[in-house]
Scaffold this motif. Structure first.
Motif, mmCIF file in Angstrom:
data_model
loop_
_atom_site.group_PDB
_atom_site.id
_atom_site.type_symbol
_atom_site.label_atom_id
_atom_site.label_comp_id
_atom_site.label_asym_id
_atom_site.label_seq_id
_atom_site.Cartn_x
_atom_site.Cartn_y
_atom_site.Cartn_z
ATOM 1 N N ALA A 513 25.131 7.622 -1.106
ATOM 2 C CA ALA A 513 24.270 6.706 -0.662
ATOM 3 C C ALA A 513 22.973 7.005 -0.203
ATOM 4 C CB ALA A 513 25.290 5.854 0.140
ATOM 5 N N GLY A 514 23.203 8.138 0.790
ATOM 6 C CA GLY A 514 22.218 8.617 1.255
ATOM 7 C C GLY A 514 20.830 9.004 0.364
ATOM 8 N N ILE A 515 21.324 9.712 -0.833
ATOM 9 C CA ILE A 515 20.343 10.244 -1.569
ATOM 10 C C ILE A 515 19.618 8.741 -2.379
ATOM 11 C CG2 ILE A 515 20.326 11.300 -4.079
ATOM 12 C CD1 ILE A 515 22.131 13.307 -3.067
ATOM 13 N N LEU A 516 20.396 7.989 -2.778
ATOM 14 C CA LEU A 516 19.941 6.809 -3.339
ATOM 15 C C LEU A 516 19.066 6.324 -2.513
ATOM 16 C CD1 LEU A 516 23.138 5.446 -5.202
ATOM 17 C CD2 LEU A 516 20.913 6.236 -6.218
ATOM 18 N N ALA A 517 19.385 6.081 -1.245
ATOM 19 C CA ALA A 517 18.340 5.399 -0.244
ATOM 20 C C ALA A 517 17.252 6.339 -0.034
ATOM 21 C CB ALA A 517 19.252 5.321 1.094
ATOM 22 N N GLY A 518 17.189 7.509 -0.178
ATOM 23 C CA GLY A 518 16.046 8.478 -0.098
ATOM 24 C C GLY A 518 15.106 8.095 -1.411
ATOM 25 N N ILE A 519 15.637 8.156 -2.537
ATOM 26 C CA ILE A 519 15.171 7.902 -3.722
ATOM 27 C C ILE A 519 14.333 6.518 -3.578
ATOM 28 C CG2 ILE A 519 15.392 7.554 -6.163
ATOM 29 C CD1 ILE A 519 17.736 9.738 -5.962
ATOM 30 N N GLY A 520 15.169 5.572 -3.320
ATOM 31 C CA GLY A 520 14.625 4.162 -2.960
ATOM 32 C C GLY A 520 13.469 4.071 -2.287
ATOM 33 N N TRP A 521 13.563 5.007 -1.179
ATOM 34 C CA TRP A 521 12.063 5.048 -0.290
ATOM 35 C C TRP A 521 10.939 5.823 -0.967
ATOM 36 C CZ3 TRP A 521 9.422 8.492 2.507
ATOM 37 C CH2 TRP A 521 8.823 8.076 3.577
ATOM 38 N N LEU A 522 11.427 6.948 -1.931
ATOM 39 C CA LEU A 522 10.393 7.761 -2.140
ATOM 40 C C LEU A 522 9.527 7.213 -3.507
ATOM 41 C CD1 LEU A 522 11.866 11.203 -1.838
ATOM 42 C CD2 LEU A 522 9.964 10.324 -0.718
ATOM 43 N N ALA A 523 10.522 6.440 -4.254
ATOM 44 C CA ALA A 523 10.074 6.097 -5.669
ATOM 45 C C ALA A 523 8.798 5.209 -5.559
ATOM 46 C CB ALA A 523 11.112 5.320 -6.275
ATOM 47 N N PRO A 524 8.693 4.156 -4.615
ATOM 48 C CA PRO A 524 7.378 3.354 -4.690
ATOM 49 C C PRO A 524 6.300 3.956 -4.119
ATOM 50 C CG PRO A 524 9.226 2.431 -2.964
ATOM 51 C CD PRO A 524 9.697 3.808 -3.879
ATOM 52 N N ARG A 525 6.656 5.158 -3.234
ATOM 53 C CA ARG A 525 5.540 5.935 -2.622
ATOM 54 C C ARG A 525 4.776 6.976 -3.901
ATOM 55 N NH1 ARG A 525 8.366 3.811 0.844
ATOM 56 N NH2 ARG A 525 7.243 3.185 2.943
ATOM 57 N N PHE A 526 5.532 7.508 -4.677
ATOM 58 C CA PHE A 526 5.060 8.142 -5.782
ATOM 59 C C PHE A 526 4.522 7.306 -6.740
ATOM 60 C CE2 PHE A 526 7.836 11.676 -4.130
ATOM 61 C CZ PHE A 526 7.006 12.621 -3.976
ATOM 62 N N ARG A 527 5.040 6.216 -7.000
ATOM 63 C CA ARG A 527 4.241 5.191 -7.968
ATOM 64 C C ARG A 527 2.934 4.439 -7.549
ATOM 65 N NH1 ARG A 527 8.619 1.540 -9.152
ATOM 66 N NH2 ARG A 527 7.695 0.262 -7.290
ATOM 67 N N ASN A 528 2.903 4.454 -6.170
ATOM 68 C CA ASN A 528 1.598 4.112 -5.476
ATOM 69 C C ASN A 528 1.410 4.757 -4.399
ATOM 70 O OD1 ASN A 528 -0.500 2.628 -4.519
ATOM 71 N ND2 ASN A 528 0.721 0.579 -3.948
#
Lengths: 578, 74
Positions: A513-528
């Motif tokens: 769950a922690g990794i998924l949350a981290g990915i959820g936080w990072l993904a939009p920041r790398f996209r934009n």
């Protein structure tokens, strides 16, 4: 070499494991008993000094080492393999047939092994093949089988550790007497104790045997515990601790059989009790006691298989095996009742039955060797045997009132034939004891039919009957479960699972769950990447048209890039002009 | 149990006690004192049987016997 191998009783039976699947399914049941029958013929003709060995790595494996001790066990193992095959003639389950053949073949291989490595291989094969016989019963079989397998793997590990220590100490792999002062000897003894069902390592037996298939239980009752008795007689005769353990076993089984409600559980507890006589006999260690242990193992295999066949017939015919659900079957299954009673009279030590001629050898040997308490306690245990197997079980199964009326299916004739064969052998050896005594390995004469012995036995049995009749209402089955030493691994199993399995899986879930949350936080920041500068991320499922205006963030980005380039320029200039 | 069953049992028991008294002699010098108790094996059978029933049931009731579904949650 091939001809030597083909004349090995174990390989003859193991050959069946390869051949049987090639036989048409309808004929497999009829072919099955031929393999143990061939092994019986070979065992009977083996000379007492016959041996055969093969090279393996730097060791010489003695795969066939015959003496009078291994020969008599080989004979009775083959015999019961044949009787079990006859009992299972109607069976259409190739998995059970193969497991039974592998089990019988491994047990034969074990008793004819002349070295520790060959013995260990067959020892483990008996554990695996017998587990399949438990797994073959639908319902509770899988979980019980797993417990059975784990306990035997533990026992096998003890044995292997002991064998490695033994080989390291002695420098050879040949089977030889254990020396009391060595750790390896105690480890080997521990491994054997598991298979011999010596308390507190016995609970696998009363847990698993009642839950095996009808035919599987017949094979199970014969091989595992008796091959352990064989090994004890081979490597630890005269170990005094075995006397105390044997007496404990004899009484332990008796007490728990009184409490048991399942007819096959009663029989299972009386395996522990009867093996107690054998273990005590090995512990006493005189030629008479050792002969008694071997003779009793021989008799026990015959009558216990007969008893399990009788109980199996009840289960087969009614679908029930609890005393609380049985009763009134005497009129419906009279032949099964009388054949069962032959086994019951045998185990109880009635004159003219085979238990009388073998159990009394061990008991008499105890008195001859001046073990008074052992003698009296073994006599007391035989009272309990008659009480449970000869009285309680048949009374409440065949003569008591049935709690519910239901039909009884007609069993196949081969099941009765197998029971008849074993009943005949029980009576035959009881009436003509010299047939068995002539084959015993140790030179000690014994006369079972003396007047004092007959008088003592008759008094003991008649008085036990009076006691039973007076207290019979207290012996009626109760719908309860009796705690045994398996509590120590069954009860904490849930706790261990929660800690080791549940805890670890919870940790993995949280990490996930922690990794998924981290990915959820990072993904939009790398996209934009502009989001790194403090802008709030747009929701994932936001409006279809994005409100991003690239020009709005351009000055900030230009300022940041210029700042970075300026820093690089300054550092480069400083390095250049230094 | 029919009447003749009881009569047969009684006859067998009495015959064994008489035979023990008349024909069985423990002459051995090192035989133990308890072997001379009259009807020793009868007493062992009767009292042993009752002792096993009462003792086992007591152990079961107080300690060992549980509900059939005791292990269901394992």
């Amino acid at each position: 070499m091939a001809s030597e191998l083909i004349l090995h009783p174990a390989f003859l039976v193991l050959l069946g494991v390869i051949v049987l699947p090639l036989v048409p399914p309808a004929a497999r049941g009829k072919v099955f008993p031929l393999f143990p029958l061939a092994a019986l013929g070979v065992c009977w003709n083996l000379s007492a000094d016959h041996s055969f060995s093969v090279e393996f790595l730097e060791y010489r494996l003695s795969v066939l080492q015959v003496d009078r001790l291994s020969r008599i066990f080989g004979i009775v193992f083959s015999l019961i393999g044949f009787a079990g095959g006859l009992f299972a003639l109607h069976l259409r389950d190739v998995r059970q047939q193969l497991a039974a053949l592998l089990y019988a073949g491994s047990a034969l291989g074990l008793v004819f092994s002349g070295d520790w490595l060959t013995l260990f291989l067959f020892w483990e094969l008996t554990a695996v093949s017998s587990t399949v016989l438990i797994w073959s019963r639908r319902g509770t079989g899988s979980r019980v089988g797993l417990r059975y397998l784990l306990v035997h793997l533990f026992g096998g590990s003890l044995l292997l550790a002991g064998i490695l220590g033994q080989v390291q100490t002695t420098g050879g792999i040949a089977l030889q007497l254990l020396e009391a002062g060595r750790l390896s000897s105690w480890l080997i003894l521990g491994g054997i104790a598991v298979n011999a069902a010596i308390p507190p390592l016995h609970a696998w037996l009363s847990d698993a045997y009642p839950r095996a298939t009808v035919t599987g239980a017949v094979f199970l009752s014969a091989f595992t515990t008796k091959s352990a008795v064989y090994l004890l007689a081979r490597v630890a005769p005269g170990w005094e601790i075995l006397i105390a353990l044997g007496v404990i076993m004899a009484l332990y089984g008796v007490i728990f059989a009184v409490l048991a409600n399942n007819i096959r559980e009663i029989l299972a507890y009386h395996i522990i009790s009867q093996v107690g006589y054998m273990v005590a006999g090995v512990g006493i260690g005189t030629p008479l006691a050792l002969n008694g242990a071997v003779a009793h193992a021989f008799s026990h295999i015959l009558y216990k298989a007969l008893l399990f066949m009788g109980a199996g017939m009840v289960l087969h015919a009614t679908g029930r095996s609890r005393l609380t659900e049985l009763g009134g079957l005497a009129g419906k299954m009279p032949l099964t009742l009388w054949l069962y009673m032959v086994g019951a009279f045998s185990i109880s030590g009635f004159p003219l039955f085979n238990g009388f001629i073998s159990k009394s050898m061990v008991v008499s040997a105890a008195l001859d060797a001046r073990y008074q308490a052992t003698y009296l306690l073994l006599v007391l245990a035989s009272v309990g045997t008659f009480l449970s197997i000869g009285l309680k079980l048949p009374y409440f199964t065949w003569f008591g009132r049935s709690p519910r009326e239901s039909g009884v299916s007609r069993p196949p004739i081969n099941m009765h034939l197998a029971m008849g064969l074993l009943a005949l052998l029980c009576i035959g050896f009881g009436v003509f004891p010299s047939l068995l005594y002539a084959e015993l390995p140790y030179g000690a004469g014994y006369r079972p039919y003396t007047l004092p012995h007959l008088v003592e036995s008759i008094q003991l049995l008649a008085a036990t009957f009076f006691g039973f009749w007076w207290f019979r209402s207290r012996l009626a089955g109760q719908p309860t479960l009796t705690l045994d030493t398996d509590w120590f691994y069954r009860r904490p199993a849930g706790w261990v699972r929660r800690c080791l399995v549940g805890g670890v899986s919870q940790l993995f879930e949280r990490a996930d769950a922690g990794i998924l949350a981290g990915i959820g936080w990072l993904a939009p920041r790398f996209r934009n990447p502009t989001l790194w500068l403090g802008r709030r991320a747009e929701p994932e499922q936001g409006p279809a048209v994005s409100s991003d205006d690239p020009d709005a963030t351009r000055p900030k980005l230009e300022f940041a890039v210029t700042l970075v380039l300026l820093c690089v320029l300054l550092f480069t200039a400083a390095a250049f002009f230094r | 149990m029919k009447r003749w069953h009881w009569i047969s049992l009684a006859v067998v028991m009495i015959a064994s006690l008489v035979l023990e008294r008349v024909a069985v002699h423990h002459h051995s010098e090192d035989s133990y004192w308890w072997v001379h108790i009259p009807g020793l094996y009868g007493w062992l059978g009767f009292l042993g049987c009752i002792g096993i029933i009462v003792g086992s049931k007591l152990l079961g009731r107080k300690w060992l016997q549980k509900d059939e579904h005791y292990y269901d949650g394992e």
